[in-house]
Design a protein around this motif. Sequence first.
Motif, mmCIF file in Angstrom:
data_model
loop_
_atom_site.group_PDB
_atom_site.id
_atom_site.type_symbol
_atom_site.label_atom_id
_atom_site.label_comp_id
_atom_site.label_asym_id
_atom_site.label_seq_id
_atom_site.Cartn_x
_atom_site.Cartn_y
_atom_site.Cartn_z
ATOM 1 N N SER A 193 30.428 74.229 51.722
ATOM 2 C CA SER A 193 30.783 75.615 52.062
ATOM 3 C C SER A 193 31.629 76.255 50.956
ATOM 4 C CB SER A 193 31.536 75.641 53.386
ATOM 5 O OG SER A 193 31.977 76.958 53.679
ATOM 6 N N SER A 208 21.401 75.230 56.049
ATOM 7 C CA SER A 208 21.350 75.319 57.516
ATOM 8 C C SER A 208 20.671 74.084 58.137
ATOM 9 C CB SER A 208 20.603 76.580 57.948
ATOM 10 O OG SER A 208 21.316 77.727 57.515
ATOM 11 N N LYS A 213 27.905 82.926 46.695
ATOM 12 C CA LYS A 213 27.543 83.974 47.646
ATOM 13 C C LYS A 213 28.394 85.228 47.429
ATOM 14 C CE LYS A 213 27.178 84.774 52.642
ATOM 15 N NZ LYS A 213 27.370 84.148 53.970
ATOM 16 N N GLN A 265 20.718 79.008 51.286
ATOM 17 C CA GLN A 265 21.348 79.080 52.609
ATOM 18 C C GLN A 265 20.446 78.459 53.684
ATOM 19 O OE1 GLN A 265 22.170 83.311 52.725
ATOM 20 N NE2 GLN A 265 24.388 82.905 52.622
#
Length: 665
Positions: A530, A515, A537, A511
Motif C-alpha cells: 500500500s 485487489s 497513485k 490496482q
Amino acid sequence: MTWESPSANSDVGNPVAINISDSDGDSTGSYDIYYKQSGESNWSDASPNNVNDNGVYTTFDWDTTNLDGGYTLNVTNSSNYTDTITRNFTVDNTAPTVDSFTPSDGTFTSGSSGNGDDIDISYSSSDSSAGVEFENISIDGEDNNDTSNSLSGVSLSDGSYTVNYWVNDSVGNVASGSWSFKVDTSYDGDESPSVDIEGEDDGVVEYNEDTDIDVDFDSADSTSDTTATCVVGGDDIDSNTFSSASSGSNELTCTLDDSDDDYYDTTATVEVEIEDEAGNSKTYEYGDVVFDAEAPTVSELDSSTGLNTFNDDFDAEYSAFDDASSVDGAEYYFDDSTDTGDGTSVSDGEFTADLSDLDSGSHTLYVRAQDEASRWSNSETFDFEYYPDRDPEISLTVPASVNVTSGESTEFDVKLENTGDFYIESVNLNIESDIISENETVSGLEPGDSITKSFQAETSEEDIGEYSVDVSTEGPESSEGFDLRVRANEDQKQDIESTLSEYEDKLESLQANISELEGSISEEQSTKLSSNMSEFKSNVKEAREAVEAGKYYKANSDLSSIDSDFSKAKNTYENVRDEYRSNRRLKMILGGFAVLIFGGLGAIFVLNREDIIDIDEHINGLEETAGDLDTDTEGIGFGAVKEKLSEILDREPDAEEFEWDGFKD
C-alpha cells in the motif's frame, strides 16, 4: 596779311617767335603789335625784337618776360591799318614743379627688403601749363640717359648718396636740382633691453594704481638715431629717441594709467619696439603680463550628488574664477571661521570632504580661493546634515510570477528604489535561478529615486517546469523572489497527456492485480504494498489534476519520476505476489509431511511402540525445515500438532482423532 605761326591757343614761352606773311608785299615790316592778359581790357605794346622783313614774310620776337598765363595778341598792318589779326596764347614762363623725393631728402633708408638691394629712388614732376616734355635722374653725377623720374630696385651699400634731376617742359622751362639720403641696412644697437614692470610678481601685476614700465638700453644704433616704444597689448604707450652711437644708460619709462580699463583684469603682451631712422627694426618681447585688479570668486559649491545628507565623507565640487590671473589654490573648513591659509588645501574644483572630526547633526562647509596675485576670495558656503550611524536603504519590486512557453524567451522588470536618506553611489543587482543568472551594477540613486531594469529569460524545450528566481542587492542589501513558470508548448502538451494516459492505464491494471491478493497476504505485506503503491497513485492523480487545470509544467514535473514510482510499485507487487505463491507451495509440502508423520505415528500407536518415537524431535525438525526454506509458517500450528500427537499417544487409539482441521490445508 596772313598769320603763319605759332598756332592759335597754343602754349608759348619766351621769347615768342611771330611769323606773318603778306602776299602783296606791301607791309614793308610796318606793324603795330599789342597784347593784353585774359580778363583785362587794357592793351600793352608788345615791342617786337629782331624784326626781319623780306617783303613776303615778316618775323619778330615777342618778349614775354614777366608774363605768365592767358594772353591775346593783336597785330595790325600800320601801312594801311586795314589788316588786323588777333590770336590767343598761353604764356608759360614757369619751370616744372619737382617734389615728393623718395627717399626723402636727408633721411635714411634700407630698401624695401632691408638689405639695400632694392631701393626705389624717385621724384614727382608736374607742369601746370605746357606740360613736362623731358626729365632725367642720376645718382652721384653718374650718367643716366633714360627719360624717367625714377630708378627702381637699385642696390646700394651703406653710405650717403646725392640724386640729381633735370626736368623741362614743352616750351623750354627747366627745373633741376638734387637731394640726398643715407643707406643704413641694419640695426646694430641693443636688441634686448632690460624691462622692469612695477609690482610684477611671476607675470602678475596687482593693477590697482598707475604702473610704470622701465626700459634701459645699453646702446643705440651706430648710424642713425634709435626710437624705442613700449607696446602693451598691441597699443603704443610711450616712446623715446636715442642719439646714434649713444651708449651707457638710455632709459625710457612708460606709465600705464590705472584708470584705463583697457588693461583691467586682462592678460597683455608687453613688448619694446626698436627702430632706427632707416626703418631697421627689432621687437623685444618681454612676455605676457596679467594686470589683476580684482580678487577671485568662488561659486557653485555643492556636493557632487546634489544632496545634503550624508553618513560618511562626501565628494564636493566648486567653481573658482579670476578675471585676470589664474586661481592658485583653494581651501575648505567647517562651521567656524579660520585665518586664510589655515584650511585644508584643495585644487582643481573638486575634493572629498573629510567628516571624521564632525559630530552628528547640521554643519556648514566653507570654501575660498586664492589667485596668483595672492588675493583671497570671499568664502562660499554649503549647508549639510551628517548622520554617521544611519545606513542607506533600498527596496526591490519584482513580478508576482512570470510565465513563458518552452523554447521561447520572455522579459521581466525589476524595480530598485532608494527608500533611505542617503545617496547610493552604486548597488549590485543579482538575478539567480536555473533559467537565468544575471549581475548588474546600478549607479547614482538619490533618495526617492527609482530605476527599472529589464531582463531576458531564454528557455529551451527541456526547461518545462516551475523555477524560483532569487533577486537580491549588495550594498545596501535587499532580496525578493518570484516563480518563473516554463509552460509546455502544444506538442509537449500532447506528449504529457499521452504519457499520463499510459500511466493511468498502468495504475488501473496494477490496482486490479493488488485487489486479487488482498485477504491472502500478511498485514506487513499489505502495508508495504500500500505504501509503495500510494506514491505512484498520488503522482498520477496530481498530474491529472495539473493537466485539467492547464498546469502542464506541473504535470510534467509530476511525471518526471513517474516511471520510477511505477517500477517501485510494480516490483513491490511482484515480490509480494511471489512470496504469496511460494508460501502456498510450502504449506502444501508441509501438509504432506504432516500426513506422513501422523500416518507413521498412527502405526506406532497401533503397534503400541511409543517408545520408538520422540514427538518433540520430529515436530521441531519439521519447523526448522520450513524456516530454512524462508517460508511463512504462520498458517501452520506446529505447537498444536505436537500437542495433538502427545494426546493421541497417551490414550487408546481412535480413528476419529485424525479428523483435525489442521490438515485441511
